[in-house]
Design a protein around this motif. Structure first.
Motif, mmCIF file in Angstrom:
data_model
loop_
_atom_site.group_PDB
_atom_site.id
_atom_site.type_symbol
_atom_site.label_atom_id
_atom_site.label_comp_id
_atom_site.label_asym_id
_atom_site.label_seq_id
_atom_site.Cartn_x
_atom_site.Cartn_y
_atom_site.Cartn_z
ATOM 1 N N GLY A 1 -2.546 5.632 0.607
ATOM 2 C CA GLY A 1 -3.392 4.564 1.141
ATOM 3 C C GLY A 1 -3.163 4.346 2.624
ATOM 4 O O GLY A 1 -4.107 4.131 3.389
ATOM 5 N N MET B 1 0.864 -1.183 0.000
ATOM 6 C CA MET B 1 0.000 0.000 0.000
ATOM 7 C C MET B 1 0.903 1.235 0.000
ATOM 8 O O MET B 1 1.880 1.296 0.726
ATOM 9 C CB MET B 1 -0.899 -0.032 1.240
ATOM 10 C CG MET B 1 -1.881 1.109 1.286
ATOM 11 S SD MET B 1 -3.046 1.031 2.666
ATOM 12 C CE MET B 1 -4.031 -0.352 2.178
ATOM 13 N N PRO C 1 -7.507 -0.308 -3.730
ATOM 14 C CA PRO C 1 -6.632 0.869 -3.782
ATOM 15 C C PRO C 1 -7.383 2.154 -3.420
ATOM 16 O O PRO C 1 -8.536 2.346 -3.821
ATOM 17 C CB PRO C 1 -6.159 0.912 -5.238
ATOM 18 C CG PRO C 1 -6.400 -0.456 -5.770
ATOM 19 C CD PRO C 1 -7.555 -1.023 -5.001
ATOM 20 N N TYR C 2 -6.713 3.002 -2.689
ATOM 21 C CA TYR C 2 -7.301 4.257 -2.231
ATOM 22 C C TYR C 2 -7.447 5.271 -3.362
ATOM 23 O O TYR C 2 -8.461 5.945 -3.479
ATOM 24 C CB TYR C 2 -6.434 4.849 -1.106
ATOM 25 C CG TYR C 2 -6.825 6.242 -0.710
ATOM 26 C CD1 TYR C 2 -8.004 6.482 -0.003
ATOM 27 C CD2 TYR C 2 -6.033 7.334 -1.052
ATOM 28 C CE1 TYR C 2 -8.374 7.764 0.358
ATOM 29 C CE2 TYR C 2 -6.399 8.617 -0.683
ATOM 30 C CZ TYR C 2 -7.569 8.826 0.017
ATOM 31 O OH TYR C 2 -7.927 10.097 0.368
#
Length: 190
Positions: free
Chosen positions: A5, A1, A67-68
């Motif tokens: 994130g 990440m 995913p952010y």
């Protein structure tokens, strides 16, 4: 990440001081997205504030297993689309009230003479159809790959490549007098 994130996860989990760190990291990215999508710095400032508040309010709905960035970008893109729709409706009604139904477009040469390259790029971006502008901003300015842009815009990767080709051609034409010889769009920077 990645860092964004991780910061979003900390914010979502209520970590101490997470909001300040998250805000510092996200504000420049969200502003760049808004400026690219809206091609107007004043509107980009307004929508950036709205987007950051909306992101903070809705962080609980983000699934940390995904995913952010696409989640954030979708929210920002939708806010920008809403702003463009409101602006278009307002301009349409103003034209009708003034008795002028012809479309009003800024003269790119006036903008290029009066502003720096960044301002000229914003004006040129404003001339692109919204979907081409979205693809260009996400791919060329934000550095996302075509597959991710296709997913985000809910189109096929081949469609993204076609939109990028058209957007780059239109931008090159609009900015021809401002760009150095041999300049090429792409790669996440301008």
């Amino acid at each position: 990440m990645n860092d964004a994130g991780l910061r979003a996860r900390e914010l979502r989990d209520g970590a101490p001081d997470a909001i300040a760190t998250w805000f510092e990291l996200e504000r420049p990215v969200v502003y760049r997205l808004c400026l690219g999508f809206l091609a107007d710095s004043a509107e980009a400032d307004d929508v950036t504030q709205d987007a950051l508040l909306r992101l903070r309010d809705r962080i609980e709905s983000w699934d940390p297993q995904r995913p952010y960035e696409p989640w954030r970008n979708t929210l920002v893109l939708n806010l920008c689309r809403d702003r463009i729709r409101r602006r278009t409706r307002r301009e349409h009604h103003e034209q009708i009230a003034a008795g002028d139904t012809a479309a009003i477009l800024p003269d790119p040469s006036d903008v290029a003479q009066a502003e720096e390259l960044r301002t000229a790029l914003a004006a040129a971006l404003a001339l692109l159809p919204p979907r081409e502008r979205e693809a260009f901003v996400l791919h060329d300015l934000e550095g996302m790959d075509s597959e991710l842009v296709a997913t985000q815009l809910e189109v096929k990767p081949a469609t993204v490549r076609a939109m990028l080709c058209m957007a780059r051609r239109r931008l090159r034409d609009a900015l021809a007098d401002r760009l150095p010889a041999g300049f090429a769009f792409g790669g996440g920077a301008l």
